[in-house]
Motif scaffolding. Structure first.
Motif, PDB file in Angstrom:
ATOM      1  N   PRO A 269      37.572  27.213  42.665  1.00 16.84           N
ATOM      2  CA  PRO A 269      37.249  28.640  42.663  1.00 16.84           C
ATOM      3  C   PRO A 269      38.119  29.408  43.649  1.00 16.84           C
TER       4      PRO A 269
ATOM      5  N   ARG B 174      33.339  35.155  43.885  1.00 13.46           N
ATOM      6  CA  ARG B 174      33.944  33.943  43.346  1.00 13.46           C
ATOM      7  C   ARG B 174      33.212  33.686  42.035  1.00 13.46           C
ATOM      8  N   THR B 175      33.783  34.170  40.944  1.00 10.39           N
ATOM      9  CA  THR B 175      33.087  34.138  39.666  1.00 10.39           C
ATOM     10  C   THR B 175      33.532  32.985  38.790  1.00 10.39           C
ATOM     11  N   SER B 176      34.846  32.874  38.604  1.00  9.22           N
ATOM     12  CA  SER B 176      35.299  31.831  37.682  1.00  9.22           C
ATOM     13  C   SER B 176      35.221  30.478  38.383  1.00  9.22           C
TER      14      SER B 176
ATOM     15  N   GLY C 121      30.579  24.119  42.181  1.00  6.81           N
ATOM     16  CA  GLY C 121      31.712  24.628  41.406  1.00  6.81           C
ATOM     17  C   GLY C 121      32.284  25.938  41.875  1.00  6.81           C
ATOM     18  N   ARG C 122      31.517  26.714  42.600  1.00  5.66           N
ATOM     19  CA  ARG C 122      32.062  27.961  43.130  1.00  5.66           C
ATOM     20  C   ARG C 122      32.251  27.891  44.646  1.00  5.66           C
ATOM     21  N   GLY C 123      32.428  26.690  45.115  1.00 10.31           N
ATOM     22  CA  GLY C 123      32.836  26.509  46.504  1.00 10.31           C
ATOM     23  C   GLY C 123      31.710  26.338  47.503  1.00 10.31           C
TER      24      GLY C 123
ATOM     25  N   PHE D 146      34.637  19.055  44.430  1.00  7.83           N
ATOM     26  CA  PHE D 146      33.800  20.086  43.816  1.00  7.83           C
ATOM     27  C   PHE D 146      33.028  19.445  42.664  1.00  7.83           C
TER      28      PHE D 146
END
Lengths: 85, 481
Positions: B269, B277-279, A60-62, A7
Protein backbone atom coordinates in the motif's frame (compact mmCIF):
# COMPACT_ATOMS: atom_id res chain seq x y z
CA UNK A 1 18.34 -13.22 14.00
CA UNK A 2 17.15 -11.34 10.94
CA UNK A 3 13.99 -9.27 11.17
CA UNK A 4 11.50 -9.20 8.31
CA UNK A 5 8.02 -7.92 7.84
CA UNK A 6 5.29 -9.02 5.49
CA UNK A 7 1.81 -7.94 4.47
CA UNK A 8 -1.00 -10.43 5.07
CA UNK A 9 -3.45 -9.86 2.27
CA UNK A 10 -6.26 -11.54 4.21
CA UNK A 11 -6.91 -12.14 7.89
CA UNK A 12 -3.95 -13.45 9.94
CA UNK A 13 -6.04 -16.39 11.11
CA UNK A 14 -6.22 -17.62 7.51
CA UNK A 15 -2.46 -17.68 7.00
CA UNK A 16 -0.99 -21.10 6.37
CA UNK A 17 1.46 -21.91 9.17
CA UNK A 18 4.32 -24.43 9.34
CA UNK A 19 4.01 -25.43 5.70
CA UNK A 20 6.11 -24.22 2.82
CA UNK A 21 4.39 -21.19 1.39
CA UNK A 22 5.40 -18.30 -0.85
CA UNK A 23 5.15 -14.77 0.45
CA UNK A 24 6.92 -11.46 -0.04
CA UNK A 25 9.22 -10.56 2.82
CA UNK A 26 10.96 -7.27 3.46
CA UNK A 27 14.33 -7.19 5.13
CA UNK A 28 14.28 -4.75 8.06
CA UNK A 29 18.04 -4.82 8.68
CA UNK A 30 19.30 -1.26 9.15
CA UNK A 31 21.23 0.37 6.32
CA UNK A 32 20.78 1.29 2.72
CA UNK A 33 19.03 -1.96 1.82
CA UNK A 34 16.36 -1.72 4.47
CA UNK A 35 12.94 -2.68 3.07
CA UNK A 36 14.40 -4.69 0.19
CA UNK A 37 11.60 -7.02 -0.84
CA UNK A 38 11.81 -10.58 -2.10
CA UNK A 39 9.45 -13.35 -3.01
CA UNK A 40 10.47 -16.28 -0.86
CA UNK A 41 9.49 -19.79 0.05
CA UNK A 42 9.13 -19.80 3.81
CA UNK A 43 7.69 -21.58 6.77
CA UNK A 44 6.10 -19.24 9.24
CA UNK A 45 4.46 -19.45 12.61
CA UNK A 46 2.55 -17.21 14.96
CA UNK A 47 4.81 -18.67 17.64
CA UNK A 48 7.61 -16.09 17.81
CA UNK A 49 10.16 -18.68 18.92
CA UNK A 50 9.44 -21.49 16.49
CA UNK A 51 11.79 -20.42 13.68
CA UNK A 52 15.11 -18.62 13.75
CA UNK A 53 14.11 -15.32 12.23
CA UNK A 54 11.53 -12.77 13.24
CA UNK A 55 8.56 -11.82 11.09
CA UNK A 56 6.44 -8.76 11.82
CA UNK A 57 3.02 -9.02 10.18
CA UNK A 58 1.16 -6.12 8.67
CA UNK A 59 -2.29 -6.09 7.11
CA UNK A 60 -2.94 -5.26 3.47
CA UNK A 61 -3.09 -1.53 3.96
CA UNK A 62 0.00 -1.34 6.08
CA UNK A 63 -1.52 -1.73 9.54
CA UNK A 64 1.22 -2.84 11.93
CA UNK A 65 -0.07 -5.65 14.14
CA UNK A 66 2.75 -5.37 16.66
CA UNK A 67 2.74 -9.12 17.35
CA UNK A 68 5.92 -10.97 16.37
CA UNK A 69 5.78 -14.18 14.37
CA UNK A 70 8.76 -16.30 13.37
CA UNK A 71 9.92 -17.38 9.94
CA UNK A 72 12.30 -19.77 8.23
CA UNK A 73 13.36 -18.49 4.84
CA UNK A 74 13.98 -21.49 2.62
CA UNK A 75 14.91 -19.68 -0.58
CA UNK A 76 14.26 -16.53 -2.53
CA UNK A 77 12.18 -16.91 -5.70
CA UNK A 78 13.06 -14.76 -8.69
CA UNK A 79 9.84 -13.89 -10.47
CA UNK A 80 11.51 -12.12 -13.39
CA UNK A 81 11.58 -14.37 -16.49
CA UNK A 82 15.13 -15.37 -17.42
CA UNK A 83 15.05 -13.48 -20.71
CA UNK A 84 14.34 -10.17 -19.01
CA UNK A 85 16.70 -10.32 -16.06
CA UNK B 1 10.02 34.69 -27.38
CA UNK B 2 10.87 32.66 -24.31
CA UNK B 3 8.75 33.15 -21.22
CA UNK B 4 10.30 33.64 -17.83
CA UNK B 5 10.91 30.13 -16.47
CA UNK B 6 13.40 27.98 -14.57
CA UNK B 7 15.47 25.78 -16.81
CA UNK B 8 16.23 23.16 -14.18
CA UNK B 9 15.52 22.04 -10.66
CA UNK B 10 18.52 23.95 -9.30
CA UNK B 11 17.50 27.29 -10.78
CA UNK B 12 14.04 26.70 -9.34
CA UNK B 13 15.49 26.02 -5.88
CA UNK B 14 17.26 29.37 -6.09
CA UNK B 15 14.02 31.01 -7.17
CA UNK B 16 12.12 29.46 -4.27
CA UNK B 17 14.80 30.68 -1.90
CA UNK B 18 14.73 34.22 -3.23
CA UNK B 19 10.95 34.27 -2.95
CA UNK B 20 11.05 33.11 0.67
CA UNK B 21 9.45 29.79 -0.26
CA UNK B 22 12.36 27.54 0.77
CA UNK B 23 13.90 26.32 4.02
CA UNK B 24 17.41 24.88 3.75
CA UNK B 25 17.80 21.98 6.18
CA UNK B 26 21.50 21.60 6.93
CA UNK B 27 21.22 18.93 9.63
CA UNK B 28 21.18 15.29 8.58
CA UNK B 29 17.75 13.76 8.04
CA UNK B 30 16.84 10.10 7.77
CA UNK B 31 15.39 8.83 4.49
CA UNK B 32 13.45 6.33 6.61
CA UNK B 33 10.29 8.32 7.41
CA UNK B 34 11.88 11.46 8.90
CA UNK B 35 12.20 13.17 5.52
CA UNK B 36 8.67 12.05 4.62
CA UNK B 37 7.24 13.31 7.90
CA UNK B 38 8.79 16.74 7.37
CA UNK B 39 7.40 16.98 3.84
CA UNK B 40 3.98 15.79 5.01
CA UNK B 41 3.82 18.48 7.66
CA UNK B 42 4.93 21.09 5.15
CA UNK B 43 2.11 20.00 2.81
CA UNK B 44 -0.48 20.21 5.57
CA UNK B 45 0.81 23.66 6.61
CA UNK B 46 1.14 24.85 2.99
CA UNK B 47 4.67 25.75 4.04
CA UNK B 48 7.97 26.47 2.30
CA UNK B 49 9.78 23.68 0.49
CA UNK B 50 12.44 21.91 2.58
CA UNK B 51 15.81 21.60 0.83
CA UNK B 52 17.62 18.72 2.53
CA UNK B 53 21.40 19.06 2.29
CA UNK B 54 22.36 15.88 4.13
CA UNK B 55 20.64 12.49 3.97
CA UNK B 56 21.56 9.66 6.33
CA UNK B 57 23.61 6.93 4.62
CA UNK B 58 23.58 8.81 1.31
CA UNK B 59 26.46 11.21 1.30
CA UNK B 60 26.55 13.27 -1.88
CA UNK B 61 22.78 13.29 -2.36
CA UNK B 62 20.36 16.07 -1.54
CA UNK B 63 16.56 16.29 -1.68
CA UNK B 64 13.90 18.89 -2.33
CA UNK B 65 10.55 18.35 -0.63
CA UNK B 66 7.12 19.65 -1.63
CA UNK B 67 8.50 21.55 -4.65
CA UNK B 68 5.16 22.71 -6.07
CA UNK B 69 2.53 22.06 -3.43
CA UNK B 70 1.13 25.61 -3.18
CA UNK B 71 -0.19 28.22 -5.59
CA UNK B 72 2.68 30.66 -4.84
CA UNK B 73 5.19 27.97 -5.89
CA UNK B 74 3.14 27.21 -9.00
CA UNK B 75 3.01 30.93 -9.84
CA UNK B 76 6.78 31.15 -9.42
CA UNK B 77 7.32 28.14 -11.70
CA UNK B 78 5.36 29.94 -14.40
CA UNK B 79 7.50 33.05 -13.95
CA UNK B 80 4.78 35.00 -12.13
CA UNK B 81 4.97 36.77 -8.78
CA UNK B 82 4.24 34.31 -5.94
CA UNK B 83 1.18 36.34 -4.92
CA UNK B 84 -0.48 36.03 -8.33
CA UNK B 85 -4.16 35.13 -7.97
CA UNK B 86 -5.45 31.71 -8.99
CA UNK B 87 -7.41 33.13 -11.95
CA UNK B 88 -4.28 34.98 -13.09
CA UNK B 89 -2.18 31.80 -12.88
CA UNK B 90 -4.88 29.99 -14.82
CA UNK B 91 -5.09 32.73 -17.42
CA UNK B 92 -1.33 32.63 -18.08
CA UNK B 93 -1.28 28.83 -18.22
CA UNK B 94 -4.22 28.76 -20.67
CA UNK B 95 -2.78 31.53 -22.82
CA UNK B 96 0.59 29.77 -23.14
CA UNK B 97 -0.87 26.34 -23.80
CA UNK B 98 -3.40 27.41 -26.41
CA UNK B 99 -0.89 28.27 -29.12
CA UNK B 100 1.09 26.09 -31.47
CA UNK B 101 3.00 23.16 -29.93
CA UNK B 102 6.77 23.68 -29.70
CA UNK B 103 8.87 20.69 -30.66
CA UNK B 104 11.73 19.80 -28.28
CA UNK B 105 15.38 19.95 -29.31
CA UNK B 106 17.83 17.11 -28.76
CA UNK B 107 21.22 17.95 -27.30
CA UNK B 108 24.41 15.90 -27.29
CA UNK B 109 25.12 13.89 -24.16
CA UNK B 110 28.18 16.08 -23.41
CA UNK B 111 25.79 19.01 -23.02
CA UNK B 112 23.40 17.07 -20.77
CA UNK B 113 24.03 17.40 -17.03
CA UNK B 114 21.98 14.25 -16.36
CA UNK B 115 24.82 12.26 -18.00
CA UNK B 116 27.51 13.34 -15.53
CA UNK B 117 27.34 9.88 -13.95
CA UNK B 118 26.30 6.78 -15.87
CA UNK B 119 25.70 3.37 -14.33
CA UNK B 120 24.64 0.40 -16.43
CA UNK B 121 24.40 -3.38 -16.31
CA UNK B 122 25.37 -5.27 -13.19
CA UNK B 123 26.41 -2.08 -11.43
CA UNK B 124 22.84 -0.79 -11.37
CA UNK B 125 21.51 -0.79 -7.82
CA UNK B 126 18.40 1.17 -6.88
CA UNK B 127 19.53 1.11 -3.23
CA UNK B 128 22.34 3.45 -4.21
CA UNK B 129 19.66 6.16 -4.53
CA UNK B 130 18.09 7.66 -1.38
CA UNK B 131 14.53 6.52 -1.99
CA UNK B 132 12.53 7.69 1.01
CA UNK B 133 10.20 5.56 3.09
CA UNK B 134 7.53 8.20 2.67
CA UNK B 135 4.96 7.02 5.22
CA UNK B 136 5.01 4.34 7.89
CA UNK B 137 3.11 1.37 6.52
CA UNK B 138 3.92 1.94 2.87
CA UNK B 139 4.68 -1.17 0.89
CA UNK B 140 8.21 -0.03 0.17
CA UNK B 141 10.47 2.92 -0.54
CA UNK B 142 9.11 5.20 -3.22
CA UNK B 143 11.81 6.69 -5.36
CA UNK B 144 9.28 8.22 -7.68
CA UNK B 145 6.87 10.57 -5.94
CA UNK B 146 7.50 13.80 -7.87
CA UNK B 147 8.82 12.61 -11.19
CA UNK B 148 7.68 11.60 -14.62
CA UNK B 149 7.79 8.37 -16.56
CA UNK B 150 8.60 8.69 -20.27
CA UNK B 151 7.19 6.12 -22.68
CA UNK B 152 6.41 5.90 -26.37
CA UNK B 153 3.57 4.42 -28.38
CA UNK B 154 5.27 1.77 -30.53
CA UNK B 155 3.34 2.44 -33.75
CA UNK B 156 2.60 6.16 -33.82
CA UNK B 157 5.74 7.15 -31.93
CA UNK B 158 3.65 9.42 -29.67
CA UNK B 159 5.51 10.29 -26.50
CA UNK B 160 3.93 10.29 -23.07
CA UNK B 161 5.22 11.87 -19.88
CA UNK B 162 3.15 10.95 -16.87
CA UNK B 163 3.38 10.47 -13.13
CA UNK B 164 3.10 6.83 -12.27
CA UNK B 165 4.28 5.99 -8.79
CA UNK B 166 7.11 3.46 -8.51
CA UNK B 167 8.11 1.44 -5.47
CA UNK B 168 11.61 0.04 -5.11
CA UNK B 169 11.22 -3.73 -4.88
CA UNK B 170 14.82 -4.89 -5.14
CA UNK B 171 18.13 -3.77 -6.65
CA UNK B 172 16.87 -3.70 -10.22
CA UNK B 173 13.11 -3.84 -9.93
CA UNK B 174 10.38 -1.33 -9.26
CA UNK B 175 6.65 -2.03 -9.18
CA UNK B 176 3.68 0.27 -9.56
CA UNK B 177 0.14 0.71 -10.86
CA UNK B 178 -0.36 1.45 -14.53
CA UNK B 179 -4.10 2.03 -14.75
CA UNK B 180 -5.59 0.80 -18.05
CA UNK B 181 -7.32 4.12 -18.82
CA UNK B 182 -4.17 6.19 -18.28
CA UNK B 183 -2.14 7.24 -21.32
CA UNK B 184 0.72 4.89 -20.51
CA UNK B 185 -1.76 2.14 -19.60
CA UNK B 186 -3.41 2.36 -23.00
CA UNK B 187 -0.01 2.00 -24.70
CA UNK B 188 1.16 -0.80 -22.49
CA UNK B 189 -1.97 -2.96 -22.33
CA UNK B 190 -3.19 -2.33 -25.90
CA UNK B 191 0.13 -2.53 -27.75
CA UNK B 192 3.07 -3.96 -25.83
CA UNK B 193 1.33 -6.66 -23.79
CA UNK B 194 -0.47 -8.32 -26.74
CA UNK B 195 2.91 -8.50 -28.52
CA UNK B 196 4.63 -9.80 -25.40
CA UNK B 197 7.08 -6.95 -25.89
CA UNK B 198 8.71 -5.07 -23.00
CA UNK B 199 7.93 -1.35 -23.04
CA UNK B 200 10.97 0.93 -22.71
CA UNK B 201 10.60 3.56 -19.99
CA UNK B 202 12.66 6.31 -18.45
CA UNK B 203 11.84 7.69 -15.03
CA UNK B 204 12.88 11.30 -14.65
CA UNK B 205 13.47 12.59 -11.13
CA UNK B 206 14.20 16.23 -10.35
CA UNK B 207 13.12 17.70 -13.67
CA UNK B 208 12.52 21.41 -14.20
CA UNK B 209 9.16 22.51 -12.76
CA UNK B 210 7.41 23.11 -16.09
CA UNK B 211 8.14 19.58 -17.28
CA UNK B 212 6.59 18.36 -14.03
CA UNK B 213 3.51 20.50 -14.58
CA UNK B 214 3.24 19.15 -18.14
CA UNK B 215 3.48 15.57 -16.87
CA UNK B 216 0.48 16.24 -14.60
CA UNK B 217 -1.59 17.91 -17.31
CA UNK B 218 -4.26 15.84 -19.07
CA UNK B 219 -3.71 17.72 -22.33
CA UNK B 220 -3.92 15.92 -25.69
CA UNK B 221 -0.69 17.70 -26.70
CA UNK B 222 2.42 15.53 -26.11
CA UNK B 223 4.00 16.69 -22.87
CA UNK B 224 7.43 17.47 -24.36
CA UNK B 225 5.78 19.92 -26.75
CA UNK B 226 3.43 21.16 -24.02
CA UNK B 227 6.46 21.97 -21.86
CA UNK B 228 7.93 23.99 -24.74
CA UNK B 229 4.68 25.94 -25.02
CA UNK B 230 4.90 26.90 -21.34
CA UNK B 231 8.58 27.77 -21.73
CA UNK B 232 8.04 29.71 -24.94
CA UNK B 233 10.97 27.82 -26.44
CA UNK B 234 11.91 24.16 -26.96
CA UNK B 235 12.68 21.98 -23.98
CA UNK B 236 16.12 20.38 -24.26
CA UNK B 237 16.14 16.59 -24.31
CA UNK B 238 18.83 13.95 -24.54
CA UNK B 239 18.71 10.33 -25.65
CA UNK B 240 18.76 7.60 -23.05
CA UNK B 241 21.71 5.21 -22.75
CA UNK B 242 19.83 1.93 -23.18
CA UNK B 243 16.80 2.88 -25.31
CA UNK B 244 15.71 5.58 -27.75
CA UNK B 245 13.56 7.58 -25.36
CA UNK B 246 14.38 11.25 -24.84
CA UNK B 247 14.55 12.81 -21.39
CA UNK B 248 15.06 16.35 -20.08
CA UNK B 249 18.80 16.96 -20.32
CA UNK B 250 19.08 18.91 -17.08
CA UNK B 251 17.10 16.53 -14.87
CA UNK B 252 18.75 15.27 -11.70
CA UNK B 253 18.32 11.49 -12.09
CA UNK B 254 17.20 9.23 -14.94
CA UNK B 255 16.27 5.59 -14.41
CA UNK B 256 16.07 3.61 -17.65
CA UNK B 257 14.56 0.22 -18.23
CA UNK B 258 11.59 -1.78 -19.46
CA UNK B 259 8.08 -2.44 -18.22
CA UNK B 260 7.67 -6.19 -18.52
CA UNK B 261 4.59 -7.74 -20.14
CA UNK B 262 2.83 -10.75 -18.69
CA UNK B 263 4.18 -10.41 -15.19
CA UNK B 264 2.98 -8.54 -12.12
CA UNK B 265 4.59 -8.27 -8.71
CA UNK B 266 3.30 -6.90 -5.43
CA UNK B 267 3.19 -3.16 -4.88
CA UNK B 268 1.63 -0.86 -2.29
CA UNK B 269 0.00 0.00 0.00
CA UNK B 270 0.90 3.66 -0.26
CA UNK B 271 -0.41 6.90 1.21
CA UNK B 272 -2.26 8.19 -1.83
CA UNK B 273 -3.44 11.50 -3.24
CA UNK B 274 -6.92 10.97 -1.83
CA UNK B 275 -5.49 11.30 1.66
CA UNK B 276 -5.93 7.59 2.41
CA UNK B 277 -4.15 4.31 1.92
CA UNK B 278 -6.95 2.87 -0.17
CA UNK B 279 -5.57 0.50 -2.74
CA UNK B 280 -4.24 -2.70 -1.20
CA UNK B 281 -1.00 -4.52 -1.72
CA UNK B 282 -1.58 -6.35 -4.96
CA UNK B 283 0.18 -7.42 -8.15
CA UNK B 284 1.10 -4.45 -10.32
CA UNK B 285 3.32 -3.58 -13.29
CA UNK B 286 7.02 -4.50 -13.12
CA UNK B 287 9.72 -2.00 -14.12
CA UNK B 288 13.09 -3.69 -14.77
CA UNK B 289 15.96 -1.22 -14.53
CA UNK B 290 18.94 -1.27 -16.92
CA UNK B 291 20.67 2.05 -16.29
CA UNK B 292 20.81 4.99 -13.92
CA UNK B 293 22.31 8.34 -14.90
CA UNK B 294 22.54 11.38 -12.67
CA UNK B 295 24.02 14.81 -12.15
CA UNK B 296 26.86 15.39 -9.75
CA UNK B 297 25.44 15.77 -6.24
CA UNK B 298 21.92 14.90 -7.39
CA UNK B 299 18.85 16.38 -5.75
CA UNK B 300 15.99 13.91 -5.35
CA UNK B 301 12.50 15.43 -5.45
CA UNK B 302 10.10 14.23 -2.77
CA UNK B 303 6.37 14.74 -2.71
CA UNK B 304 4.21 13.30 0.02
CA UNK B 305 0.67 12.28 -0.80
CA UNK B 306 -1.84 12.50 2.01
CA UNK B 307 -4.44 14.97 3.19
CA UNK B 308 -4.32 18.23 1.21
CA UNK B 309 -2.33 19.80 -0.18
CA UNK B 310 0.40 18.01 -2.12
CA UNK B 311 1.73 18.49 -5.65
CA UNK B 312 -0.54 15.92 -7.22
CA UNK B 313 -3.66 17.41 -5.69
CA UNK B 314 -2.76 20.98 -6.57
CA UNK B 315 -1.42 20.52 -10.08
CA UNK B 316 -3.86 17.85 -11.13
CA UNK B 317 -6.76 20.00 -9.90
CA UNK B 318 -5.32 23.03 -11.62
CA UNK B 319 -4.75 21.39 -14.98
CA UNK B 320 -7.86 19.18 -14.95
CA UNK B 321 -10.01 22.25 -14.28
CA UNK B 322 -8.40 24.27 -17.04
CA UNK B 323 -8.59 21.42 -19.55
CA UNK B 324 -12.28 21.09 -18.69
CA UNK B 325 -12.69 24.80 -19.29
CA UNK B 326 -11.08 24.43 -22.73
CA UNK B 327 -13.38 21.50 -23.50
CA UNK B 328 -16.56 23.30 -22.46
CA UNK B 329 -15.63 26.49 -24.32
CA UNK B 330 -14.77 24.47 -27.42
CA UNK B 331 -18.33 23.13 -27.32
CA UNK B 332 -19.79 26.63 -27.07
CA UNK B 333 -21.14 26.18 -23.54
CA UNK B 334 -21.65 29.62 -21.95
CA UNK B 335 -19.44 29.13 -18.90
CA UNK B 336 -17.88 31.83 -16.77
CA UNK B 337 -15.10 29.63 -15.39
CA UNK B 338 -14.05 26.24 -14.02
CA UNK B 339 -12.26 25.62 -10.75
CA UNK B 340 -11.34 22.27 -9.30
CA UNK B 341 -10.70 22.47 -5.57
CA UNK B 342 -7.31 20.99 -4.59
CA UNK B 343 -8.81 20.27 -1.16
CA UNK B 344 -11.17 17.85 -2.89
CA UNK B 345 -8.13 15.83 -4.03
CA UNK B 346 -9.27 16.67 -7.57
CA UNK B 347 -12.64 15.01 -7.08
CA UNK B 348 -14.87 18.10 -7.05
CA UNK B 349 -15.09 20.68 -9.81
CA UNK B 350 -17.07 23.90 -9.71
CA UNK B 351 -18.34 25.23 -13.02
CA UNK B 352 -19.71 28.73 -13.31
CA UNK B 353 -22.21 29.44 -16.07
CA UNK B 354 -24.56 32.13 -17.23
CA UNK B 355 -27.59 29.86 -17.61
CA UNK B 356 -29.12 30.52 -20.99
CA UNK B 357 -31.32 27.44 -21.26
CA UNK B 358 -32.75 24.70 -19.10
CA UNK B 359 -30.66 21.56 -18.63
CA UNK B 360 -27.34 23.34 -19.04
CA UNK B 361 -25.99 21.87 -15.79
CA UNK B 362 -26.70 18.34 -17.02
CA UNK B 363 -25.08 19.14 -20.35
CA UNK B 364 -21.95 20.37 -18.54
CA UNK B 365 -21.79 17.30 -16.33
CA UNK B 366 -22.28 14.87 -19.19
CA UNK B 367 -19.56 16.55 -21.22
CA UNK B 368 -16.92 16.57 -18.52
CA UNK B 369 -17.78 13.12 -17.15
CA UNK B 370 -17.76 11.73 -20.68
CA UNK B 371 -14.37 13.15 -21.57
CA UNK B 372 -11.01 11.46 -21.03
CA UNK B 373 -10.76 13.50 -17.83
CA UNK B 374 -13.83 11.74 -16.43
CA UNK B 375 -12.32 8.83 -14.51
CA UNK B 376 -10.30 11.17 -12.30
CA UNK B 377 -13.17 12.97 -10.57
CA UNK B 378 -16.78 12.36 -9.69
CA UNK B 379 -18.48 15.51 -8.43
CA UNK B 380 -19.60 18.57 -10.40
CA UNK B 381 -21.18 21.63 -8.86
CA UNK B 382 -22.72 24.06 -11.36
CA UNK B 383 -23.35 27.59 -10.12
CA UNK B 384 -24.42 30.77 -11.83
CA UNK B 385 -22.41 33.88 -12.57
CA UNK B 386 -23.22 35.50 -9.22
CA UNK B 387 -21.01 32.97 -7.42
CA UNK B 388 -17.22 33.40 -7.21
CA UNK B 389 -16.11 29.86 -8.10
CA UNK B 390 -12.75 30.36 -6.33
CA UNK B 391 -14.47 31.37 -3.07
CA UNK B 392 -15.28 28.20 -1.14
CA UNK B 393 -17.63 30.07 1.18
CA UNK B 394 -19.73 31.29 -1.72
CA UNK B 395 -19.76 27.87 -3.34
CA UNK B 396 -20.88 26.18 -0.11
CA UNK B 397 -23.57 28.81 0.31
CA UNK B 398 -24.88 28.26 -3.22
CA UNK B 399 -24.75 24.49 -2.81
CA UNK B 400 -26.62 24.64 0.48
CA UNK B 401 -29.34 27.00 -0.69
CA UNK B 402 -29.97 26.38 -4.38
CA UNK B 403 -29.61 22.64 -4.82
CA UNK B 404 -32.87 20.78 -4.24
CA UNK B 405 -32.00 17.31 -2.97
CA UNK B 406 -34.86 15.75 -4.93
CA UNK B 407 -34.63 17.78 -8.14
CA UNK B 408 -31.07 18.93 -8.52
CA UNK B 409 -28.85 16.02 -7.56
CA UNK B 410 -28.25 13.78 -10.57
CA UNK B 411 -26.42 10.50 -10.10
CA UNK B 412 -24.63 8.66 -12.89
CA UNK B 413 -24.09 5.02 -11.97
CA UNK B 414 -21.66 2.42 -13.35
CA UNK B 415 -19.18 5.04 -14.53
CA UNK B 416 -15.41 4.80 -14.90
CA UNK B 417 -13.61 5.39 -11.62
CA UNK B 418 -10.25 4.58 -10.14
CA UNK B 419 -9.16 1.82 -7.75
CA UNK B 420 -7.99 4.58 -5.43
CA UNK B 421 -11.45 6.00 -4.65
CA UNK B 422 -11.91 5.65 -0.87
CA UNK B 423 -15.70 5.90 -1.11
CA UNK B 424 -16.05 3.06 -3.62
CA UNK B 425 -16.85 -0.43 -2.47
CA UNK B 426 -13.98 -2.94 -2.53
CA UNK B 427 -15.63 -4.63 -5.52
CA UNK B 428 -15.95 -1.35 -7.44
CA UNK B 429 -12.37 -0.40 -6.63
CA UNK B 430 -11.17 -3.70 -7.98
CA UNK B 431 -12.58 -3.00 -11.45
CA UNK B 432 -12.19 0.78 -11.43
CA UNK B 433 -15.90 1.56 -11.32
CA UNK B 434 -17.58 4.47 -9.61
CA UNK B 435 -20.64 6.66 -9.50
CA UNK B 436 -20.70 10.32 -10.38
CA UNK B 437 -22.89 13.15 -9.24
CA UNK B 438 -24.02 16.54 -10.44
CA UNK B 439 -25.15 19.17 -7.97
CA UNK B 440 -27.18 21.61 -10.04
CA UNK B 441 -27.12 24.86 -8.07
CA UNK B 442 -28.97 26.94 -10.66
CA UNK B 443 -32.43 28.29 -9.96
CA UNK B 444 -34.75 26.85 -12.62
CA UNK B 445 -35.25 29.21 -15.54
CA UNK B 446 -38.97 28.54 -15.64
CA UNK B 447 -39.48 30.19 -12.27
CA UNK B 448 -40.97 33.65 -12.62
CA UNK B 449 -38.80 36.61 -11.64
CA UNK B 450 -41.24 37.30 -8.83
CA UNK B 451 -40.73 33.80 -7.42
CA UNK B 452 -36.95 33.67 -7.73
CA UNK B 453 -35.12 34.34 -4.43
CA UNK B 454 -32.85 37.35 -4.33
CA UNK B 455 -29.29 36.93 -3.08
CA UNK B 456 -28.73 39.15 -0.07
CA UNK B 457 -25.17 40.38 -0.04
CA UNK B 458 -23.33 43.67 0.10
CA UNK B 459 -22.77 43.50 -3.65
CA UNK B 460 -26.35 42.70 -4.62
CA UNK B 461 -28.89 44.49 -2.40
CA UNK B 462 -27.54 48.02 -2.17
CA UNK B 463 -27.54 50.73 -4.83
CA UNK B 464 -24.13 51.39 -6.31
CA UNK B 465 -23.90 54.86 -4.77
CA UNK B 466 -24.48 53.42 -1.28
CA UNK B 467 -21.82 50.74 -1.85
CA UNK B 468 -19.35 53.35 -3.11
CA UNK B 469 -20.01 55.63 -0.15
CA UNK B 470 -19.61 52.83 2.39
CA UNK B 471 -16.37 51.66 0.80
CA UNK B 472 -15.00 55.19 0.61
CA UNK B 473 -15.84 55.84 4.25
CA UNK B 474 -14.81 52.42 5.53
CA UNK B 475 -11.71 53.44 7.43
CA UNK B 476 -13.42 56.62 8.63
CA UNK B 477 -15.99 54.42 10.36
CA UNK B 478 -13.08 52.98 12.33
CA UNK B 479 -12.50 49.73 10.40
CA UNK B 480 -9.17 48.65 9.00
CA UNK B 481 -8.87 48.11 5.23
Amino acid sequence: MIEYDTFFLGEPEAVLQDEVTEIVIRDLSPGRRKYRAAYAEVRLSSDPDKYADRLWPRLGRGQWLGIPWSVEVIREVNKIPEAWR
Amino acid sequence: MANKYYKDNREFIKGLDEAGLLVTVEQEVDWDMEMGAIVRRVCEMKGPSPYFKSIKEYEGFEALGAPLATYPKLALALGLPPDASIPEIGRVYTERTNGAPIQPVVVERDAAPCKQNIITGDDVDLFDLPAPMVHDGDGGRYLATWHMVVSREPDSGDVNWGMYRQMVFDEKTMTGPVLPFSDMGKMFYNKYVPRNQPMPFATVIGMDPLSGIAACAPSPIPEDQFTGMMMGEPVELVKCETNDLLVPASAEIIIEGEVLPGINMLEAPFGEYTGYRTSPREPRAVYRVHAITYRDRPIVAVSNMGIPTDEGQLLRSFSLGLEMEKLLRSQGIPITGVYMLPESTHHLVVVGTKPAYSGIASQIAQLVFGSKLGPWFHQVIVVDQTVDIYNVNEVIHAFSTRCDPARDIHIYRESAGTPLNPYASPADRKVGRGSKVLFDCLFPLDWSRADTPILVSFNTVYPQDIQDRVLAQWTNYGFSE
